[in-house]
Design a protein around this motif. Sequence first.
Motif, short mmCIF file in Angstrom:
data_model
loop_
_atom_site.label_atom_id
_atom_site.label_comp_id
_atom_site.label_asym_id
_atom_site.label_seq_id
_atom_site.Cartn_x
_atom_site.Cartn_y
_atom_site.Cartn_z
N VAL A 121 23.08 -10.62 19.06
CA VAL A 121 23.13 -9.46 18.18
C VAL A 121 22.55 -8.28 18.96
N PHE A 122 22.62 -7.11 18.39
CA PHE A 122 22.21 -5.92 19.12
C PHE A 122 20.70 -5.82 19.35
N ASP A 123 19.91 -6.32 18.43
CA ASP A 123 18.47 -6.07 18.40
C ASP A 123 17.67 -6.64 19.56
N ILE A 124 16.60 -5.94 19.86
CA ILE A 124 15.55 -6.43 20.74
C ILE A 124 14.70 -7.40 19.92
N SER A 126 11.38 -9.33 18.60
CA SER A 126 9.93 -9.31 18.41
C SER A 126 9.61 -10.38 17.38
N GLU A 127 8.70 -11.27 17.72
CA GLU A 127 8.32 -12.36 16.82
C GLU A 127 7.82 -11.82 15.48
N THR A 128 7.15 -10.68 15.50
CA THR A 128 6.50 -10.15 14.29
C THR A 128 7.23 -8.96 13.67
N TYR A 129 8.43 -8.66 14.13
CA TYR A 129 9.12 -7.45 13.67
C TYR A 129 9.27 -7.38 12.16
N TYR A 130 9.61 -8.47 11.52
CA TYR A 130 9.90 -8.41 10.08
C TYR A 130 8.66 -8.23 9.21
N GLU A 142 12.02 -0.95 19.00
CA GLU A 142 12.53 -0.05 20.04
C GLU A 142 12.28 -0.57 21.45
N ARG A 143 11.29 -1.44 21.60
CA ARG A 143 10.94 -1.95 22.94
C ARG A 143 10.74 -3.46 22.90
N GLY A 144 11.00 -4.05 24.03
CA GLY A 144 10.80 -5.48 24.18
C GLY A 144 11.59 -5.98 25.38
N SER A 145 11.34 -7.21 25.76
CA SER A 145 11.99 -7.73 26.97
C SER A 145 13.12 -8.72 26.67
N ARG A 166 15.82 -17.40 14.20
CA ARG A 166 16.11 -16.45 15.27
C ARG A 166 15.37 -16.83 16.53
N LYS A 167 15.94 -16.47 17.66
CA LYS A 167 15.31 -16.69 18.95
C LYS A 167 15.49 -15.45 19.81
N GLY A 168 14.62 -15.28 20.77
CA GLY A 168 14.76 -14.21 21.73
C GLY A 168 14.89 -14.76 23.14
N ILE A 169 15.88 -14.27 23.87
CA ILE A 169 16.06 -14.67 25.26
C ILE A 169 16.39 -13.41 26.07
#
Length: 187
Positions: A121-124, A126-130, A142-145, A166-169
């Motif tokens: 998906v488009f978003d960066i 963040s574990e705590t964003y919500y 707005e920021r993240g890796s 959700r996961k972040g990679i």
Amino acid sequence: SNRAYLKFCEATGNALPEFWNTDNFRNGEDYLDYPVIGVNWVNANKYASWAGKRLPTEAEWEYAARGGLQNKEFPNGNSWTKARAHQDTATIWINLLEAVGQYPPNGYGLHDMGGNVWEWVFDIFSETYYIDSDHMNPKGPERGSNRVIRSGSWHSGAMCKKVYYRKGIPGSWSDFAVGFRCAKDAR
């Protein structure tokens, strides 16, 4: 699908995805109706733009995955069958990636919103964003890796297929279980 992504690569000169023409991952010219895999976030975003579309936001993806159901775990209710989890009896994961649209659609007529492949998906990420995000149509930090993937895949257990999981990679990552779908603004 592999068919649509191949057209993009032929039209733009973009490189074919990692794992292309790999039977083990059902990717390539012999599997044109299967979801494309091995595409990183950058190339998924390029494809979406080329197609006159975009990657959905994480909030849009989850709304679409729920298909109008409220307080349910999965796109079609509260259960995920072992057959849809793509796990054999010895609990060894096997590649049972399937052509798109093989399962019944959710309430919005969308297929494969849980399973088959993870989706960029488009978003960066963040574990705590919500915790602190807007409640109406959040757009992600707005920021993240890392970038967000949703849906789980043929290679994931049922927990990963829950509509809220959700996961972040890294956005540069290409994976045999990650693909994408596009969105387009309504007029």
